[in-house]
Design a protein around this motif. Structure first.
Motif, short mmCIF file in Angstrom:
data_model
loop_
_atom_site.label_atom_id
_atom_site.label_comp_id
_atom_site.label_asym_id
_atom_site.label_seq_id
_atom_site.Cartn_x
_atom_site.Cartn_y
_atom_site.Cartn_z
N LEU A 9 0.39 -1.29 0.19
CA LEU A 9 -0.25 -0.14 0.48
C LEU A 9 0.96 1.46 0.22
O LEU A 9 1.48 0.99 0.91
N GLY A 10 0.63 2.38 -0.77
CA GLY A 10 1.90 2.46 -0.93
C GLY A 10 1.63 3.80 -0.29
O GLY A 10 0.69 5.20 -0.32
N GLY A 11 2.29 5.12 -1.95
CA GLY A 11 2.26 6.31 -1.85
C GLY A 11 2.82 7.38 -1.35
O GLY A 11 2.97 8.78 -0.96
N THR A 32 2.09 -2.83 -6.26
CA THR A 32 1.63 -1.59 -5.68
C THR A 32 0.63 -0.76 -5.55
O THR A 32 0.10 -0.70 -6.85
N SER A 33 0.25 -0.24 -4.50
CA SER A 33 -1.57 0.44 -4.98
C SER A 33 -1.53 1.79 -4.01
O SER A 33 -0.78 2.90 -3.56
N LEU A 34 -2.10 2.48 -5.08
CA LEU A 34 -1.64 4.20 -5.78
C LEU A 34 -3.54 4.31 -5.28
O LEU A 34 -4.17 3.62 -6.09
N GLY A 52 -9.14 3.24 -4.99
CA GLY A 52 -9.97 2.65 -3.41
C GLY A 52 -9.98 1.09 -3.58
O GLY A 52 -10.57 0.73 -5.49
N PHE A 53 -10.45 0.25 -2.78
CA PHE A 53 -10.69 -0.97 -3.27
C PHE A 53 -12.35 -0.99 -2.90
O PHE A 53 -12.60 -1.90 -2.80
N GLY A 54 -12.28 0.25 -1.78
CA GLY A 54 -13.93 0.39 -1.66
C GLY A 54 -14.45 -1.04 -0.63
O GLY A 54 -15.48 -1.45 0.23
N GLY A 55 -13.32 0.25 0.88
CA GLY A 55 -13.51 0.03 2.16
C GLY A 55 -12.75 -1.37 2.50
O GLY A 55 -12.59 -2.58 1.66
N THR A 81 -7.31 6.13 7.33
CA THR A 81 -7.87 5.21 7.07
C THR A 81 -7.80 4.04 5.80
O THR A 81 -8.14 2.83 6.49
N ILE A 82 -6.67 4.36 4.74
CA ILE A 82 -6.33 2.92 4.71
C ILE A 82 -5.91 2.42 5.42
O ILE A 82 -5.97 0.51 5.59
N SER A 83 -4.77 2.85 6.11
CA SER A 83 -3.69 1.73 7.52
C SER A 83 -4.97 1.09 8.50
O SER A 83 -4.78 -0.08 8.95
N ALA A 201 2.95 22.68 9.49
CA ALA A 201 3.46 21.02 8.08
C ALA A 201 2.77 20.02 9.67
O ALA A 201 2.08 20.45 10.52
N LYS A 202 2.52 19.15 8.66
CA LYS A 202 2.04 17.74 9.00
C LYS A 202 2.94 16.96 9.89
O LYS A 202 4.69 17.43 9.24
N ASN A 203 3.33 16.08 10.94
CA ASN A 203 4.38 15.66 11.58
C ASN A 203 4.41 14.45 10.91
O ASN A 203 4.23 13.10 11.40
P1 NAP Z 1 -6.87 8.02 4.24
O1 NAP Z 1 -7.34 9.40 3.77
O2 NAP Z 1 -6.24 6.34 4.44
O3 NAP Z 1 -7.41 7.04 2.63
C1 NAP Z 1 -8.88 7.24 1.90
C2 NAP Z 1 -9.65 5.89 1.02
O4 NAP Z 1 -8.45 6.80 -0.12
C3 NAP Z 1 -8.84 5.02 1.35
O5 NAP Z 1 -10.68 4.58 2.36
C4 NAP Z 1 -8.83 4.09 -0.14
O6 NAP Z 1 -10.43 3.83 -0.28
C5 NAP Z 1 -8.61 4.82 -0.33
N1 NAP Z 1 -6.90 4.71 -0.83
C6 NAP Z 1 -5.30 5.37 0.33
N2 NAP Z 1 -5.00 5.28 0.45
C7 NAP Z 1 -4.90 4.26 -0.87
C8 NAP Z 1 -4.11 3.41 -1.54
N3 NAP Z 1 -2.79 3.61 -1.28
N4 NAP Z 1 -3.97 2.31 -2.77
C9 NAP Z 1 -5.05 2.47 -2.73
N5 NAP Z 1 -6.46 2.84 -2.17
C10 NAP Z 1 -6.31 3.82 -1.13
O7 NAP Z 1 -5.68 8.36 2.57
P2 NAP Z 1 -5.37 9.71 2.35
O8 NAP Z 1 -4.65 10.23 3.92
O9 NAP Z 1 -6.08 10.45 1.23
O10 NAP Z 1 -4.14 9.12 1.20
C11 NAP Z 1 -4.26 9.08 0.31
C12 NAP Z 1 -2.82 8.02 -0.31
O11 NAP Z 1 -1.68 9.65 -0.61
C13 NAP Z 1 -2.02 6.92 0.37
O12 NAP Z 1 -1.48 6.62 -0.30
C14 NAP Z 1 -1.00 7.81 1.37
O13 NAP Z 1 0.43 7.31 1.10
C15 NAP Z 1 -0.97 8.63 -0.18
N6 NAP Z 1 -0.36 10.22 0.86
C16 NAP Z 1 -0.79 10.69 2.44
C17 NAP Z 1 0.06 11.99 1.96
C18 NAP Z 1 -1.25 12.99 3.91
O14 NAP Z 1 -0.45 13.78 4.47
N7 NAP Z 1 -2.55 12.12 3.85
C19 NAP Z 1 1.23 12.61 2.14
C20 NAP Z 1 1.63 11.70 0.99
C21 NAP Z 1 1.41 10.70 0.66
P3 NAP Z 1 -10.61 2.53 -0.51
O15 NAP Z 1 -11.89 2.96 1.04
O16 NAP Z 1 -12.20 2.60 -1.54
O17 NAP Z 1 -9.91 1.66 -0.47
#
Ligand code: NAP
Length: 256
Positions: A9-11, A32-34, A52-55, A81-83, A201-203
């Motif tokens: 689970l990436g990004g 890798t899932s984004l 997304g996977f749909g929860g 949420t994804i964690s 900033a975020k930590n």
């Molecule tokens: P989040 O609030 O935890 O997740 C929201 C929804 O987005 C999840 O329920 C899932 O949808 C989908 N999702 C998130 N990460 C996913 C992944 N790697 N693969 C497939 N689906 C994913 O996530 P977020 O904070 O919006 O972050 C989204 C992505 O950006 C993450 O991959 C994270 O690593 C990256 N990122 C985030 C930040 C940040 O500050 N939050 C900063 C840099 C990078 P479903 O429930 O439909 O599966």
């Protein structure tokens, strides 16, 4: 071990480094899932799926359908949420899960950090503490800027990978679309050029975006630090090397 299937689970930089290291090792078939938030994500070796996977239920179904043997949650510390979904889905599907959790930044002598729970609390602090027309550097994602609309007397410089929706922007806001890593010299220059009086900033932790903290310390300006959300108590390692150990894969680390 050849042919075992791993979902990352990436990004993040860690997720990309792990995929690159495993491409060298050759022991694991990597997907890798984004989430699909970034329009031009970093190129990755191995398979990549987007969206997304749909929860948690959808993720559990994916793990079964794709016969995934292990999952590494290498998402950003603020992607709560994804964690949580990964923990629930892996428990349901009986798939071992490991989290890469980079250590949080800690203040050092000379830092003036204001600890806040979220962007709304950061905006409240700024509105109460800074004189009108002060300029604030926001180092946040595009989905986190809307609360700063409640600070019309302040000026903002927003540094973000993707631009936010126009309706989320505060009235006086300069956009900088940039992706780290950032250097200390560059951060000094940014603070001086715009007369920055505080940084939000975020930590996140990690090295790529830490220079702003040293630059703020040296400029004697406060950092409004948004603390991390609480994540499920998944087994965790601090870095890619720990994840490779867990997988039993330790290639030469030259490109990781
Ligand atoms: P989040 O609030 O935890 O997740 C929201 C929804 O987005 C999840 O329920 C899932 O949808 C989908 N999702 C998130 N990460 C996913 C992944 N790697 N693969 C497939 N689906 C994913 O996530 P977020 O904070 O919006 O972050 C989204 C992505 O950006 C993450 O991959 C994270 O690593 C990256 N990122 C985030 C930040 C940040 O500050 N939050 C900063 C840099 C990078 P479903 O429930 O439909 O599966």
């Amino acid at each position: 071990m050849a042919g075992r299937r791993l979902l990352i689970l990436g990004g993040t930089g860690e997720a990309a480094a792990l995929a690159r290291a495993l491409a060298q090792a050759g022991d694991w078939e990597v997907v890798t899932s984004l989430a699909g938030r970034t329009r031009a994500p970093t190129a990755l070796p191995g398979a990549v799926r987007v969206g997304g996977f749909g929860g948690a239920g959808g993720l559990a179904a994916y793990l079964r359908a794709e016969r995934i043997d292990r999952v590494i949650d290498a998402t950003h510390p603020f992607a709560a949420t994804i964690s949580a979904n990964a923990a629930a889905a892996c428990a349901e599907a009986g798939v071992p899960l490991l989290r890469i959790e980079r250590p949080a930044w800690m203040p050092v002598p000379g830092d003036r950090w204001i600890d806040v729970a979220d962007a709304a609390a950061a905006a409240d602090w700024l509105a109460g503490a800074l004189p009108a027309n002060s300029t604030v550097l926001l180092t946040l994602g595009r989905q986190e800027v809307a609360p700063f609309r409640r600070c019309p007397a302040l000026r903002f410089v927003l540094r973000s990978i993707e631009p936010p929706a126009p309706e989320d922007l505060p009235p006086n806001c300069l956009l900088l679309s940039e992706r780290g890593p950032f250097t200390l010299d560059g951060e000094h220059a940014l603070i001086a050029q715009h007369g920055i009086r505080a940084v939000v900033a975020k930590n996140a932790g990690g090295d790529a975006t830490a220079a702003k903290l040293a630059a703020a310390r040296e400029a004697a300006i406060p950092v409004v630090m948004i603390r991390r959300p609480t994540l499920p108590s998944t087994p965790a390692v601090p870095d890619v090397a720990g994840a490779l150990d867990w997988l039993g894969a330790r290639p030469e680390m030259g490109s990781a």
